[in-house]
Design a protein around this motif. Structure first.
Motif, PDB file in Angstrom:
ATOM      1  N   ALA A  87      -3.021  64.866 -40.400  1.00  0.00           N
ATOM      2  CA  ALA A  87      -2.822  66.227 -40.903  1.00  0.00           C
ATOM      3  C   ALA A  87      -4.019  67.110 -40.559  1.00  0.00           C
ATOM      4  N   VAL A  88      -5.216  66.582 -40.732  1.00  0.00           N
ATOM      5  CA  VAL A  88      -6.434  67.335 -40.385  1.00  0.00           C
ATOM      6  C   VAL A  88      -6.462  67.614 -38.886  1.00  0.00           C
ATOM      7  N   ALA A  89      -6.162  66.595 -38.079  1.00  0.00           N
ATOM      8  CA  ALA A  89      -6.151  66.761 -36.621  1.00  0.00           C
ATOM      9  C   ALA A  89      -5.104  67.787 -36.192  1.00  0.00           C
ATOM     10  N   GLY A  90      -3.957  67.792 -36.853  1.00  0.00           N
ATOM     11  CA  GLY A  90      -2.911  68.748 -36.523  1.00  0.00           C
ATOM     12  C   GLY A  90      -3.361  70.182 -36.756  1.00  0.00           C
ATOM     13  N   LEU A  91      -4.057  70.412 -37.863  1.00  0.00           N
ATOM     14  CA  LEU A  91      -4.542  71.767 -38.125  1.00  0.00           C
ATOM     15  C   LEU A  91      -5.661  72.155 -37.165  1.00  0.00           C
ATOM     16  N   HIS A  92      -6.540  71.197 -36.844  1.00  0.00           N
ATOM     17  CA  HIS A  92      -7.576  71.475 -35.839  1.00  0.00           C
ATOM     18  C   HIS A  92      -6.931  71.828 -34.499  1.00  0.00           C
TER      19      HIS A  92
END
Length: 129
Positions: A87-92
């Protein structure tokens, strides 16, 4: 017996931009979309099979302000480290930049982002309760 469903609804000036943040950035699905329903356009996003979803609406001819404070939060508890990291990688990858939380508690086990309207979403790498 059907389970209750939680819908969080709020207005926006740019449905497509905010929907992209939650779909392309967080991987939510578009569950429904409507146009000119009594003067409102809207989109409902969430995760298929979950008992909650988010609705973003725009009333024709009306302009809304951004989030009123930095403490208007949507918190997603993602206890699985791989799911949280994705989820964090997707937003980044979407181009979102983390922000420091007003309340430092959220920075201990999570990362906070602002959506295009200035509302904050906390991805909390912990179980609730």
């Amino acid at each position: 017996m059907q389970q209750p469903i939680l819908r969080v609804a709020r207005p926006t000036n740019d449905i497509d931009r905010v929907a992209d943040f939650y779909t392309a950035g967080l991987g939510f699905a578009v569950l429904a979309r409507f146009e000119d329903h009594d003067g409102f356009d809207g989109i409902i996003v969430g995760r298929t099979g979950c008992q909650w979803h988010l609705e973003f609406t725009h009333q024709h001819g009306v302009s809304v302000e951004d989030a009123p404070t930095k403490e208007h939060l949507l918190v997603l508890y993602l206890p699985d480290r791989d799911e949280w990291s994705a989820a964090v990688a997707g937003l980044h990858a979407f181009g979102a930049t983390p922000v420091t939380s007003e309340n430092p508690w959220w920075d201990h086990h999570g990362i906070t982002f602002e959506d295009p309207d200035g509302y904050r979403i906390v991805l909390q790498n912990a179980a609730w309760g």
